[in-house]
Design an enzyme around this catalytic site. Structure first.
Site, PDB file in Angstrom:
ATOM      1  CE  LYS A  51      31.143 -38.305  28.448  1.00 30.12           C
ATOM      2  NZ  LYS A  51      30.057 -37.317  28.613  1.00 30.12           N
ATOM      3  NE  ARG A 148      23.943 -33.149  28.945  1.00 34.51           N
ATOM      4  CZ  ARG A 148      25.264 -33.327  28.929  1.00 34.51           C
ATOM      5  NH1 ARG A 148      25.914 -33.371  27.774  1.00 34.51           N
ATOM      6  NH2 ARG A 148      25.936 -33.438  30.046  1.00 34.51           N
ATOM      7  CG  HIS A 177      27.623 -31.356  33.247  1.00 35.79           C
ATOM      8  ND1 HIS A 177      28.859 -31.799  33.631  1.00 35.79           N
ATOM      9  CD2 HIS A 177      27.703 -31.106  31.911  1.00 35.79           C
ATOM     10  CE1 HIS A 177      29.660 -31.848  32.567  1.00 35.79           C
ATOM     11  NE2 HIS A 177      28.981 -31.422  31.517  1.00 35.79           N
ATOM     12  NE  ARG A 234      30.072 -34.872  36.744  1.00 30.18           N
ATOM     13  CZ  ARG A 234      29.542 -33.803  37.329  1.00 30.18           C
ATOM     14  NH1 ARG A 234      29.281 -33.814  38.632  1.00 30.18           N
ATOM     15  NH2 ARG A 234      29.272 -32.726  36.610  1.00 30.18           N
ATOM     16  CE1 TYR A 278      37.093 -40.549  -5.133  1.00 29.37           C
ATOM     17  CE2 TYR A 278      37.913 -40.460  -2.874  1.00 29.37           C
ATOM     18  CZ  TYR A 278      37.429 -41.179  -3.945  1.00 29.37           C
ATOM     19  OH  TYR A 278      37.278 -42.532  -3.840  1.00 29.37           O
ATOM     20  CB  CYS A 325      40.381 -41.002   0.484  1.00 29.49           C
ATOM     21  SG  CYS A 325      41.147 -40.082  -0.870  1.00 29.49           S
ATOM     22  CG  ASP A 327      39.525 -46.879   3.108  1.00 30.50           C
ATOM     23  OD1 ASP A 327      38.981 -47.087   4.202  1.00 30.50           O
ATOM     24  OD2 ASP A 327      38.962 -47.035   2.013  1.00 30.50           O
TER      25      ASP A 327
END
Length: 407
Positions: A51, A148, A177, A234, A278, A325, A327
């Site tokens: 997934k 869940r 699970h 799994r 920053y 940052c 990038d």
């Protein structure tokens, strides 16, 4: 006055050819991990959980590598993920682990996908829509304590009986699970297993597969979590070379499959007291060589690692300084006349995480998260390069496909 054309040429020299950040995925490691996991699972069959684009590694190449290692069961989270695998030619069994929408049920039949019956409402929708001409394969999920998805244990026998009697419904699985199986000796994991066994013993219809074990249970609970008839194990995170903790990872001969690297896009020497990035929260304690890397939180390198993370470059571990940052991030290479600064040039690669370190576990610790999130967080804009140590072959680098959505 400086010639504008000359200035433009000089600036262009700072641009590094190729991608500034790359995720390299070793498919031989995927195959190795699948075989190791299958060996530990014994008579149970391995389900490769791929997934979220195979935890950021690339679902299609990972599924092919797992198939080459003998895997015939796959787990995905959402319907489009399963459809994409079918469209890629995969013929194994594919279970969609998430709760289905009733209106989507015909698509499960169209693409030969197994679905999760997670509630009484879903069971009722299956009974309404299934037919011998459009059969539905279902895995009934029991909520033994995860809280869940899943049916209350007391409701399971009656719902299984109704599904068993319905034309066009095939009982492919009964599963649960674990919530705490990553913790060795968890009393709650044992409680969940006891609840699940009570359900299995109360069921008097034939079910193709009974499965409870995830990676954590495989490594901590052991055989009692998968000694059901025709069971499945799994496994997600271990397929990619890690378990939830370094201690669990060490219990198997796993090989981390992903290596995330970033290129040096600029080098500069700054005097003591120079602020970096920053907020100007970090200042150079001495005359310092600073490397700017072309990777940031927009690529999935977590901002929370600011001032805590380190990378491997020039044969040394070097700290990330200043705020990471979107990038870019900055690295302290130390005094400019000493190693590793003297060994690093523009265009060199720094390892953000990989098998030789820093590890994904370490990046997760620096970022107050788990390695699952580090892998899944590697952005779709980061090219994935697929290698195969088995024959030293390499697949051409290409952008990863965007993760499937529910659209």
């Amino acid at each position: 006055m400086r010639n504008p054309t000359s200035l433009a040429i000089n600036r262009s020299a700072d641009i590094v050819e190729g991608a500034p950040v790359t995720a390299t995925v070793d498919l031989a490691a995927i195959r190795h991990n699948a075989r190791i996991l299958q060996e530990r699972a014994g008579e149970a069959e391995l389900m490769a959980v791929i997934k979220a684009d195979a935890y950021g590694h690339g679902a299609r190449p990972v599924a092919r590598a797992a198939h080459e290692a003998g895997v015939r069961h796959y787990g995905v989270a959402r319907l489009p993920e399963g459809i994409h695998l079918r469209e890629d030619g995969h013929t194994g069994r594919i279970l969609v682990l998430g709760a289905p929408s009733p209106e989507q049920l015909p698509r499960y039949a169209d693409h030969d996908l197994d679905l999760t019956v997670s509630s009484a409402d879903v069971a009722a929708a299956v009974l309404r829509r299934a037919s011998p001409t459009a059969p539905l394969r279902v895995h009934v999920k029991v909520d033994t304590g995860m809280g869940r998805l899943g049916l209350p244990p007391d409701d399971v026998p009656a719902i299984l009986a109704r599904l068993s009697d319905a034309p066009g419904v095939r009982l492919a699985g009964l599963w649960t699970h674990f919530a705490t199986a990553d913790a060795s000796g968890s009393a709650f994991a044992q409680t969940q297993l006891d609840r699940f066994r009570a359900v299995v013993e109360a069921v008097d219809v034939d079910v193709e597969h009974v499965h409870a074990a995830n990676t954590g249970a495989l490594l901590t609970v052991g055989e009692p979590a998968y000694d059901f008839g025709a069971s499945l194990v799994r496994s997600g995170i271990a397929l990619y070379g890690l378990a939830a903790t370094p201690e669990l990872s060490a219990r198997l001969d796993l090989r981390p499959a992903m290596r995330l690297t970033a290129r040096v896009t600029q080098l500069k020497t700054v005097p003591a007291g120079t602020p970096i990035s920053y907020g100007a929260r970090w200042q150079a304690p001495r005359r310092t060589r600073i490397a700017t890397l072309g990777a940031g939180y927009g690529d999935g390198y977590p901002r929370r690692g600011s001032g805590r993370a380190s990378v491997r470059i020039g044969g040394a571990s070097c700290p990330v300084v200043g705020t990471i940052c979107m990038d870019m991030c900055m690295i302290d290479l130390g005094p400019p006349d000493q190693a590793p600064a003297t060994r690093v040039e523009r265009g060199d690669e720094a390892v953000l995480f990989g098998p030789a370190g820093p590890t994904a576990h370490e990046v997760a610790q620096w970022s107050d998260t788990i390695p699952y999130e580090i892998f899944c967080g590697v952005s779709p804009r980061v090219p994935r390069r697929y290698t195969d140590r088995a024959d030293d072959a390499s697949v051409q680098a290409r952008p990863v496909q965007p993760a499937a959505s529910d659209a």
